[in-house]
Scaffold this active site. Sequence first.
Site, PDB file in Angstrom:
ATOM      1  N   ARG A  42      42.416  47.793   2.577  1.00  0.00           N
ATOM      2  CA  ARG A  42      41.456  48.842   2.882  1.00  0.00           C
ATOM      3  C   ARG A  42      40.006  48.363   2.933  1.00  0.00           C
ATOM      4  O   ARG A  42      39.303  48.593   3.915  1.00  0.00           O
ATOM      5  CB  ARG A  42      41.559  49.980   1.846  1.00  0.00           C
ATOM      6  CG  ARG A  42      42.896  50.681   1.841  1.00  0.00           C
ATOM      7  CD  ARG A  42      42.830  51.928   0.973  1.00  0.00           C
ATOM      8  NE  ARG A  42      44.124  52.574   0.855  1.00  0.00           N
ATOM      9  CZ  ARG A  42      44.355  53.729   0.243  1.00  0.00           C
ATOM     10  NH1 ARG A  42      43.341  54.364  -0.316  1.00  0.00           N
ATOM     11  NH2 ARG A  42      45.549  54.243   0.185  1.00  0.00           N
ATOM     12  N   HIS A  88      48.981  53.179  10.324  1.00  0.00           N
ATOM     13  CA  HIS A  88      48.098  53.380   9.173  1.00  0.00           C
ATOM     14  C   HIS A  88      48.358  54.747   8.531  1.00  0.00           C
ATOM     15  O   HIS A  88      47.617  55.711   8.764  1.00  0.00           O
ATOM     16  CB  HIS A  88      46.633  53.290   9.632  1.00  0.00           C
ATOM     17  CG  HIS A  88      45.656  53.085   8.512  1.00  0.00           C
ATOM     18  ND1 HIS A  88      45.451  51.873   7.899  1.00  0.00           N
ATOM     19  CD2 HIS A  88      44.827  53.953   7.885  1.00  0.00           C
ATOM     20  CE1 HIS A  88      44.531  51.989   6.965  1.00  0.00           C
ATOM     21  NE2 HIS A  88      44.137  53.258   6.922  1.00  0.00           N
ATOM     22  N   TYR A 131      36.792  67.559  18.868  1.00  0.00           N
ATOM     23  CA  TYR A 131      35.685  67.804  19.789  1.00  0.00           C
ATOM     24  C   TYR A 131      35.157  66.540  20.449  1.00  0.00           C
ATOM     25  O   TYR A 131      34.376  66.627  21.398  1.00  0.00           O
ATOM     26  CB  TYR A 131      34.529  68.484  19.055  1.00  0.00           C
ATOM     27  CG  TYR A 131      34.878  69.813  18.443  1.00  0.00           C
ATOM     28  CD1 TYR A 131      35.352  70.854  19.231  1.00  0.00           C
ATOM     29  CD2 TYR A 131      34.738  70.026  17.075  1.00  0.00           C
ATOM     30  CE1 TYR A 131      35.677  72.077  18.670  1.00  0.00           C
ATOM     31  CE2 TYR A 131      35.059  71.251  16.507  1.00  0.00           C
ATOM     32  CZ  TYR A 131      35.539  72.274  17.306  1.00  0.00           C
ATOM     33  OH  TYR A 131      35.851  73.479  16.755  1.00  0.00           O
TER      34      TYR A 131
END
Length: 836
Positions: A42, A88, A131
Site C-alpha cells: 500500500r 485491488h 461525475y
Amino acid sequence: MARRTTTPPPDEDFEERIVDIDVSAEMRTSFLEYAYSVIYQRALPDARDGLKPVQRRILYSMSEMGLRPDRGHVKSSRVVGDVMGKLHPHGDTAIYDALVRMAQPFSMRLPVVDGHGNFGSPDDLPAAMRYTEARLAASAMAMVQSIDEDTVDFKPNYDGQESEPTVMPSAIPNLLVNGATGIAVGMATNMAPHNLVEVVAAARHLIKKPDATLEDLMRFVPGPDLPTGGTITGLDGVRDAYARGRGTFRMRARCTIEQVSPRRKGIIVTELPFNVGPERVVTKIRELVTAKKLQGISDLKDLSDRHRGLRLVIEIKNGFIPEAVLEELYRLTPMEESFGINNVALVDGEPRTLGLRELLQVYVDHRLDVVRRRSAHRRRKREERLHLVDGLVIALLNIDEVIQVIRSSDDSGQARERLTEVFELSQIQATYILDTPLRRLTRYDKLELDREKQTLQDEIAELSEILSSETRLRKVVSDELAQVAKTYGTPRRTVLLESSGAARKAAAPEELVVADDPCLVLFSSTGLLARTADASPLAGEGDRSAHDVLVSVVNSTVRGEVGVVTSQGRMIRVQVVDLPTLPPSANPPSLSGGHPVSEYVTLNPGETVVGIGSLDPDGPGLALGTAQGVVKRVVPDYPANRDDFEVIGLKDGDTVVGAAELASEDHDLVFITSDAQLLRYPASAVRPQGRPAGGMAGIRLDGTASVIWFGALDPALESRVVTIAGSSTALPGTQVGGAKISDFAEYPAKGRATGGVRAQRFLKGEDVLLLAWAGPGPARAVSATGKPVPLPEELGRRDGSGVRLTHTVAAVGGALGTTVHAPGAGGAPRAESAED
C-alpha cells in the site's frame, strides 16, 4: 497471558478442543503481518517505476481497457470498478483517490492520467467518481510501453484468476519526476518532484559514466522542481537529502510588489508552495489581521481563474513598507512552508532510504534490464518469423512438388509428415505452409518474402549486437531517455535560491511602517496634490519654465492627515502618506508629479476644491470666506470617526471661495470683491464657532458684487496684492484683462462687515475683477496649461489702473501663498484640470 480458542466439533461425538496461545506472540505475529502488508502492498513505492501497487494497477487496467490518449474518456467509476474487481480488492475510495492524484497537475509534475471534470484543487476535494471521466495521459504510454514484450515479470492477482505486473517498464524516471508520499507502519516516505529534463540528463550522465559522483549528478539536478512553482530557499537541506536520503528545505510563494491602485501598492502572489492552496492562505491572513497579529493589510482578493491561474492581490495600507509586510507573511502564513525529504522506497522488496545517486542507479539498472529483456523478446520473435519465412520460401521454390505431396496425402497430418521428410522442414514450418492460403503463393509474394527475410536478418543482427554489447545497450537506453525528455519535458518552474536557511527574526512594528517624518502638503492651481520629502520650504525664486502655482501649503507629517475644503463647505479627510512625494525643493514650484485631487475625494456636481487645511486639533485654526461675504473661524473639533463633514452652514446660493489656515489672531483676514473692493481686519474680530455654525458678516457688498478671493495674511510680512480687471460681458477665459500689483501695506485696516477700499480703478471697458490674490511676493501668474504669464511691475498707488497683459491668466499665486482661479476660466481647481 494466554488466549483460549474453541474449535466447534463437526459432530456431537467430537470432544471440545481448547488450544492455549500466547497473546504476546500472537500480537507480534499479527502486527508484523499487518505491517508487512501496509509497507509492501500500500504505502511505499517501488524504486524502479516509482509507483505504489494501487497506482500500478490503475495504469495497467486502463492500458488493458484501451483507454489511450487517442480514445475518448470513460467514467472514472468504470476504471475504479475494473481495478477493484480484478486486481485491488481494498475499497473504491482508495482507488479513486489514487486515480485523482495521478491526474492533478498541482500534485504531479508530470500527470499520467488525463482527467475530465472536477478533479479538485489544493483546497477542494474532487467530484465523486460517477461525475468524472478519465483516460491515460500521453506520458502514461511511456510508462506501460512494451509491457507485452516480456520486459517485466507478472504475478497472479489476489484470487489467482488474473495476472498483474510486478513493476512497470517505466520509460520515465517517475519516482524522481513525480515524487511520492505515503505513511506505512514504522516508516514513511516523502519525496519531492523534479524536472524531467534535468533527471533524464543526470540519468544519461550516469549511464555514460557509471562512476559519476553526487556532485557530478547535481550539476544536472540542482534541486526539486515543484508542480506549483514557487521558490526554494536554502539548498543545504537539498544536498543532505541527495547525499543521505533525508533533508529539509523551505518553499516560498512567488510574489511581486506592484501598484494595484493609483494610491496603493500591493503584493501579487502568483505561485504558492507545494500542497498549499489559496483558500488556506487567505483564511490564515484574515485570521491574523482580525487578531491584530499582522499589520499593514487593507484588503485581500483572490482573482484566480482558469485563464490567468493563481493571482492573490494583497493590498498594503499606505504608510507600511510592502517588503516588510511580505516578510511577515512569509513568517506567519503558509506562504512559506518546509518540506521534509525522506526518500524511502522498495528496492528488491526491501525498504531503503536512497540518495539521488542511488535512486538514479536503481532506475538505470531497471531500464537496462527492461531494454535487455525487450531486445531478447524481439529477437526471439523475429527468429521465429524468419524460421517461418524460410519454410515458405522453400515451398515457393518447390511449389509443384509441395502441391503434389499435399494432394497425394490422405490427411493433413500425413501431409505435414511428408513435407518435413521431403523438404527437410520443421513441424512448425510444415504447419505454416499448410495454413497459408494459395493466393499468397505467387511470384510477387516471393519478392515480398525475400525483402522481409532481409529485414528480419538485419533486425536480428541489430538486436544481437544490443544483447552482446553493454556499450550498445547503454546507448539505446540513453537515446530513449533523450527522446522521452524531448517529448514530455517542460521548463523548470521552481526558482532555487542559495540560503543558509536560518530563521528570520520577527519584524518590529516600527519596521513595517514608513517613518513619520515632517513634510509639506501642497495643492496646486491645476488640482494636483503632493507632498515634499521633508519640511524644507519650497524655493520661491527660479527660472520661468512651465510650472504650477500653489493654492495651499500645509505643514504635516508623512503619517498625518489633512482636510480638503470644498466650495460647498465640506471638509474631506485625506491621508498624507497616500500622496506622491516630490523633491523637498522645487525651483520654480511645480507639482507635475502630483496626483489629481479627484483620486482622493469624491465631489458633487458643481462642487470644487478651494484649499486644504490641517486636521490637528492643536494646530492652526481654519478661516473661511464665502461669495456672499460671510466669514467664519472654525473651532478645530473635527470628528475622528468621519472622513467627510461640514465646516460651515451655508445659506442657499452661497459658496466658499477661500479657506486659509490661521496661525495667529494677529493675522489679517482679507476679502477682495468683484467690484474691486479690498477689506482687511484682524482675525481677533471674528469669534471662533463650531462646525455647524453659519459664520458672521465679513464684508458689506454693494449691488450684485461678490467675493472672489479670501485669505489670511501676516501683516508683519511684506505682501503684494494682484488684481486683474476685465469686462463682465466677455466670454469667460477669452480676455487677457489688465493687471495691477500693489503693496498690501497701502490698504488700511477697517472694521469687520464694512465696505473696504478700492483696489483697482477700472478703465474703459472694464467693470469687474476677473482675478485677485494677496500674499507674500513675488507673485506668479500661469495660464490654464500651467505656462508662466509675465506680470507688470508693481504700481505705487493702491487705486491705480492695470496694465494690459499679453496672455490670459488662469491663476495667480506665490511660492508659499494662495491662489484663485478666474471665474469662468476654470473656477476653483477641478479634478479634470490635471489633464492640462
